[in-house]
Write a protein that holds these residues in place. Structure first.
Motif, PDB file in Angstrom:
ATOM      1  N   UNK A   1      -3.569   6.814 -11.283  1.00  0.00           N
ATOM      2  CA  UNK A   1      -4.462   7.363 -12.303  1.00  0.00           C
ATOM      3  C   UNK A   1      -5.925   7.033 -12.049  1.00  0.00           C
ATOM      4  N   UNK A   2      -6.213   6.419 -10.909  1.00  0.00           N
ATOM      5  CA  UNK A   2      -7.584   6.087 -10.543  1.00  0.00           C
ATOM      6  C   UNK A   2      -8.041   4.717 -10.989  1.00  0.00           C
ATOM      7  N   UNK A   3      -7.223   4.010 -11.728  1.00  0.00           N
ATOM      8  CA  UNK A   3      -7.605   2.690 -12.215  1.00  0.00           C
ATOM      9  C   UNK A   3      -7.656   1.680 -11.080  1.00  0.00           C
ATOM     10  N   UNK A   4      -8.629   0.774 -11.157  1.00  0.00           N
ATOM     11  CA  UNK A   4      -8.728  -0.321 -10.191  1.00  0.00           C
ATOM     12  C   UNK A   4      -8.656  -1.671 -10.905  1.00  0.00           C
TER      13      UNK A   4
ATOM     14  N   UNK B   1      -2.595  -8.419  -2.201  1.00  0.00           N
ATOM     15  CA  UNK B   1      -1.626  -8.355  -1.103  1.00  0.00           C
ATOM     16  C   UNK B   1      -2.239  -8.902   0.181  1.00  0.00           C
ATOM     17  N   UNK B   2      -1.513  -9.814   0.827  1.00  0.00           N
ATOM     18  CA  UNK B   2      -1.935 -10.387   2.099  1.00  0.00           C
ATOM     19  C   UNK B   2      -0.845 -10.186   3.137  1.00  0.00           C
ATOM     20  N   UNK B   3      -1.241  -9.762   4.339  1.00  0.00           N
ATOM     21  CA  UNK B   3      -0.353  -9.773   5.490  1.00  0.00           C
ATOM     22  C   UNK B   3      -0.983 -10.659   6.551  1.00  0.00           C
ATOM     23  N   UNK B   4      -0.205 -11.584   7.106  1.00  0.00           N
ATOM     24  CA  UNK B   4      -0.708 -12.494   8.132  1.00  0.00           C
ATOM     25  C   UNK B   4       0.281 -12.521   9.281  1.00  0.00           C
ATOM     26  N   UNK B   5      -0.236 -12.460  10.512  1.00  0.00           N
ATOM     27  CA  UNK B   5       0.689 -12.476  11.629  1.00  0.00           C
ATOM     28  C   UNK B   5       0.130 -11.934  12.923  1.00  0.00           C
TER      29      UNK B   5
ATOM     30  N   UNK C   1       4.146   3.192  -6.032  1.00  0.00           N
ATOM     31  CA  UNK C   1       5.407   2.754  -6.627  1.00  0.00           C
ATOM     32  C   UNK C   1       5.184   2.007  -7.938  1.00  0.00           C
ATOM     33  N   UNK C   2       4.157   1.158  -7.964  1.00  0.00           N
ATOM     34  CA  UNK C   2       3.914   0.318  -9.145  1.00  0.00           C
ATOM     35  C   UNK C   2       3.042   0.996 -10.191  1.00  0.00           C
ATOM     36  N   UNK C   3       2.333   2.065  -9.787  1.00  0.00           N
ATOM     37  CA  UNK C   3       1.350   2.656 -10.687  1.00  0.00           C
ATOM     38  C   UNK C   3       0.218   1.686 -10.968  1.00  0.00           C
ATOM     39  N   UNK C   4      -0.142   0.929  -9.947  1.00  0.00           N
ATOM     40  CA  UNK C   4      -1.110  -0.158 -10.097  1.00  0.00           C
ATOM     41  C   UNK C   4      -1.969  -0.255  -8.848  1.00  0.00           C
ATOM     42  N   UNK C   5      -3.228  -0.612  -9.006  1.00  0.00           N
ATOM     43  CA  UNK C   5      -4.112  -0.792  -7.861  1.00  0.00           C
ATOM     44  C   UNK C   5      -3.633  -1.957  -7.000  1.00  0.00           C
TER      45      UNK C   5
END
Length: 249
Positions: free
Chosen positions: A44-47, A53-57, A84-88
């Motif tokens: 919906x454009x919300x931030x 989220x972190x990816x390390x490797x 999937x979450x409907x979330x930023x």
């Protein structure tokens, strides 16, 4: 003597020349272009209140095989989680081409432990497999990474060691031997995850040519997309701890 050396010793006269040949002739692709962090808005454009989220490797976190991080595992996972979450989702990739777990501890971990994360994925194993890191050392390093990240992260996840036995860029019998060793290293990943209260994510993508980059070793954009989709499916079905982190707004 480790099981690996016991099993590999009879074939060493053939494996060593193959390993040297691969190192000299392999196509070396660059890292994905910067930026290596970003913010994906909700549908919906919300931030507001983004999932952190972190990816390390290793090289797949560095985005080797594609042009930009949005096409790589970090960017694709952030995009698909947001849908999937409907979330930023605010994401960061902390990776290095060729990194073993010890490199992550020394060079990458200090860059991220001073921030708070909701979800952190440790993506390692290929280089520790091919560099013949001992399994006790591998387990110790994974345990340390999980312990350190747990202090600043809601949920830490370990990803499956990629099945090197399916990497067509490697000749036989080297491919088969590395595939065997990768399987042993992956058992250690599962053991550490269970012992440290971390999650475990299998690598859910095909290893056909269409899903691999030009080097036949790293995923293509479509391969990364499918890998990320598999992670989202597993997270949606994971234990309550991970579900609560993903659902927190």
């Amino acid at each position: 003597m480790s099981n690996w050396w016991y099993l590999a010793a009879p074939a060493l006269p053939l494996l060593l020349p193959q390993a040297i040949w691969v190192k000299r002739t392999a196509l070396r692709l660059p890292d994905a272009a910067t930026p290596w962090q970003g913010l994906v808005p909700a549908p919906d454009g919300s931030v507001q209140a983004p999932l952190r989220l972190l990816l390390i490797g290793e090289s797949t976190v560095a985005g080797v095989g594609v042009d930009c991080q949005q096409q790589a595992l970090s960017g694709q996972l952030a995009l698909q989680l947001a849908r999937h979450l409907g979330r930023a989702v605010r994401w960061q990739a902390a990776g290095r081409n060729g990194a073993v777990a010890a490199d992550c501890i020394r060079d990458l971990l200090p860059q991220v432990v001073d921030r708070q994360w909701d979800l952190a994925l440790i993506v390692l194993g290929v280089n520790d497999t091919t560099h013949l890191t001992s399994r006790p050392r591998w387990r110790r390093h994974l345990q340390y990474l999980v312990e350190q990240l747990k202090d600043c992260t809601g949920q830490v996840m370990l990803t499956e060691v990629p099945p090197l036995g399916h990497f067509r860029a490697l000749p036989q019998p080297l491919r088969g031997w590395f595939g065997l060793r990768a399987g042993l290293m992956n058992r250690d990943v599962q053991q550490v995850a269970a012992g440290q209260g971390a999650g475990y994510l299998s690598l859910d993508m095909p290893f056909e040519a269409a899903y691999l980059a030009r080097d036949g070793y790293h995923p293509s954009a479509e391969g990364y997309r499918l890998w990320a989709a598999g992670i989202v499916r597993q997270l949606a079905l994971s234990e309550p701890a991970a579900s609560s982190v993903l659902g927190a707004g």
